[in-house]
Scaffold this active site. Structure first.
Site, PDB file in Angstrom:
ATOM      1  N   ASP A   5       0.714  -1.151  -0.055  1.00  0.00           N
ATOM      2  CA  ASP A   5      -0.037   0.020  -0.035  1.00  0.00           C
ATOM      3  C   ASP A   5       0.717   1.171   0.057  1.00  0.00           C
ATOM      4  O   ASP A   5       0.581   2.215   0.941  1.00  0.00           O
ATOM      5  CB  ASP A   5      -0.872  -0.101   1.193  1.00  0.00           C
ATOM      6  CG  ASP A   5      -0.219  -0.083   2.494  1.00  0.00           C
ATOM      7  OD1 ASP A   5      -0.841   0.572   3.507  1.00  0.00           O
ATOM      8  OD2 ASP A   5       0.987  -0.316   2.562  1.00  0.00           O
ATOM      9  N   HIS A  25       9.647  -0.147   8.887  1.00  0.00           N
ATOM     10  CA  HIS A  25       8.749  -1.250   8.999  1.00  0.00           C
ATOM     11  C   HIS A  25       8.797  -2.158   7.561  1.00  0.00           C
ATOM     12  O   HIS A  25       9.161  -3.310   7.889  1.00  0.00           O
ATOM     13  CB  HIS A  25       7.342  -0.777   9.124  1.00  0.00           C
ATOM     14  CG  HIS A  25       7.259   0.192  10.418  1.00  0.00           C
ATOM     15  ND1 HIS A  25       7.138  -0.331  11.813  1.00  0.00           N
ATOM     16  CD2 HIS A  25       6.619   1.507  10.497  1.00  0.00           C
ATOM     17  CE1 HIS A  25       6.817   0.729  12.668  1.00  0.00           C
ATOM     18  NE2 HIS A  25       6.616   1.851  11.861  1.00  0.00           N
TER      19      HIS A  25
HETATM   20  O1  RIB Z   1       2.406  -0.109  11.005  1.00  0.00           O
HETATM   21  C1  RIB Z   1       3.265   0.088   9.873  1.00  0.00           C
HETATM   22  C2  RIB Z   1       2.875  -0.307   8.553  1.00  0.00           C
HETATM   23  O2  RIB Z   1       1.611   0.496   8.302  1.00  0.00           O
HETATM   24  C3  RIB Z   1       3.800  -0.168   7.339  1.00  0.00           C
HETATM   25  O3  RIB Z   1       3.217  -1.086   6.404  1.00  0.00           O
HETATM   26  C4  RIB Z   1       3.380   0.999   6.772  1.00  0.00           C
HETATM   27  O4  RIB Z   1       3.377   1.390   5.385  1.00  0.00           O
HETATM   28  C5  RIB Z   1       1.850   1.016   6.943  1.00  0.00           C
HETATM   29  O5  RIB Z   1       1.106   0.382   5.771  1.00  0.00           O
HETATM   30 CA    CA Z   2       2.914  -0.632   3.939  1.00  0.00          CA
END
Ligand code: RIB
Ligand code: CA
Length: 315
Positions: A10, A240
């Site tokens: 996303d 992340h």
């Molecule tokens: O919590 C972090 C996640 O949420 C990552 O994938 C960031 O891109 C959002 O999608």
């Molecule tokens: Ca993400």
């Protein structure tokens, strides 16, 4: 041997860091990107995925996916984190590529059938497409090598609520379907990704050594750093999504515990991932015959970041 992967994404600023890494790595073969709503609406995340592939200068299929969760109302998009355009305000107005005809779910199923046992699914957004693929093709777990996902939090607090991490709370029902399926899963949750602290200084080096992609990531991440500074009070941001991609080829940078994971889908703790280590006994029903999950509990942050820069600087 290269790792054949599909990234369900996303984009999303940290998604962009992750996607460029995967496309640059000589150890990874990206069979395609499948898009999902999450950091922005599906039209925007799909546009951003096409723009990232175009900027990387590679031929990588992009398949458009789910526009919302299985059951709950779609949560508000986190524009304060990723920008209205999902890319820190630097997403290009136009892209030259277009999505493939197949829906993301069919793209995943077709790739799994064409490469039985060889494809690693790497979801780094809400798990809606993955759950839909499981519902459409119940044999998917037999066809997929493993799932390496960014999401959840075993012992760490959530980042949307005290209980829930964003990718899980965006579609808790989908996450429960994924963690209940009979396959191997690696969960790169906040317990691990909070150990990977990306600083502005590291991004400046990336911009200097990572060519056009590094320079783009520096521009796109300005807002991401500002959010972490102004709202979270941190002078770094959490790495992340790239942590999930790096786990695929450098699992030794992470410590993990073999567990079962269940997802709370109702009430104020909705989106909470509860991990039960295989070594822990419980008389409670519902923990058996589920995904075999390697829950990552920590990471060697400097090693992850050094590796990332090495791959991105390799040209
Ligand atoms: O919590 C972090 C996640 O949420 C990552 O994938 C960031 O891109 C959002 O999608
Ligand atoms: Ca993400």
């Amino acid at each position: 041997m290269t790792e054949k992967i599909i990234i369900d994404t996303d984009p999303g600023i940290d998604d962009a860091f992750a996607i460029f890494y995967a496309l640059r790595s000589s150890e990874i073969e990206v069979l395609g990107l499948t898009t999902v709503y999450g950091n922005a609406p599906i039209a925007q995340t799909t546009h951003n995925a096409l723009a990232l592939v175009e900027r990387a200068g590679v031929a990588c299929p992009v398949a458009r996916g789910a526009e919302g969760p299985l059951e709950i109302e779609c949560r508000p998009y986190p524009a304060m984190v990723h920008g209205e355009d999902g890319m820190g305000g630097v997403s290009p107005a136009t892209v030259s590529g277009s999505v493939v005809e197949e829906h993301a779910v069919d793209f995943i199923i077709q790739a799994a059938r064409a490469n039985p046992g060889d494809v690693t699914l790497v979801p780094i957004g809400p798990l809606t497409n993955i759950a839909l693929a499981l519902q459409k093709e119940p044999d998917l777990p037999k066809l997929i090598k493993r799932v390496v996902l960014m999401g959840g939090a075993a012992n760490a607090n959530g980042n949307v609520t005290p209980a829930a991490e964003a990718n899980i709370i965006d579609d808790p029902e989908a996450a429960e379907i994924v963690f209940a399926a009979d396959w191997e899963v690696a969960m790169l949750g906040l317990d691990a990704t909070h150990d990977v602290k990306l600083t502005r200084e590291r991004v400046a080096v990336l911009a200097e050594k990572g060519g056009d992609l590094g320079a783009f990531l520096q521009q796109a991440s300005a807002q991401y750093f500002a959010f972490h500074q102004d709202v979270v009070g941190l002078d770094f941001c959490h790495f992340h999504d790239p942590s999930a991609l790096i786990y695929c080829v450098r699992p030794q940078f992470f410590s993990a515990q073999a567990s079962s994971v269940r997802v709370v889908t109702q009430g104020f703790a909705a989106g909470k991932t509860i991990a039960k280590p295989n070594t822990r006994f419980t008389a409670q029903d519902g923990w058996d015959n589920r995904a075999r999950v390697e829950v990552c509990l920590s990471a060697d942050g400097p090693a992850v970041l050094d590796h990332y820069l090495h791959v991105m600087s390799a040209g």
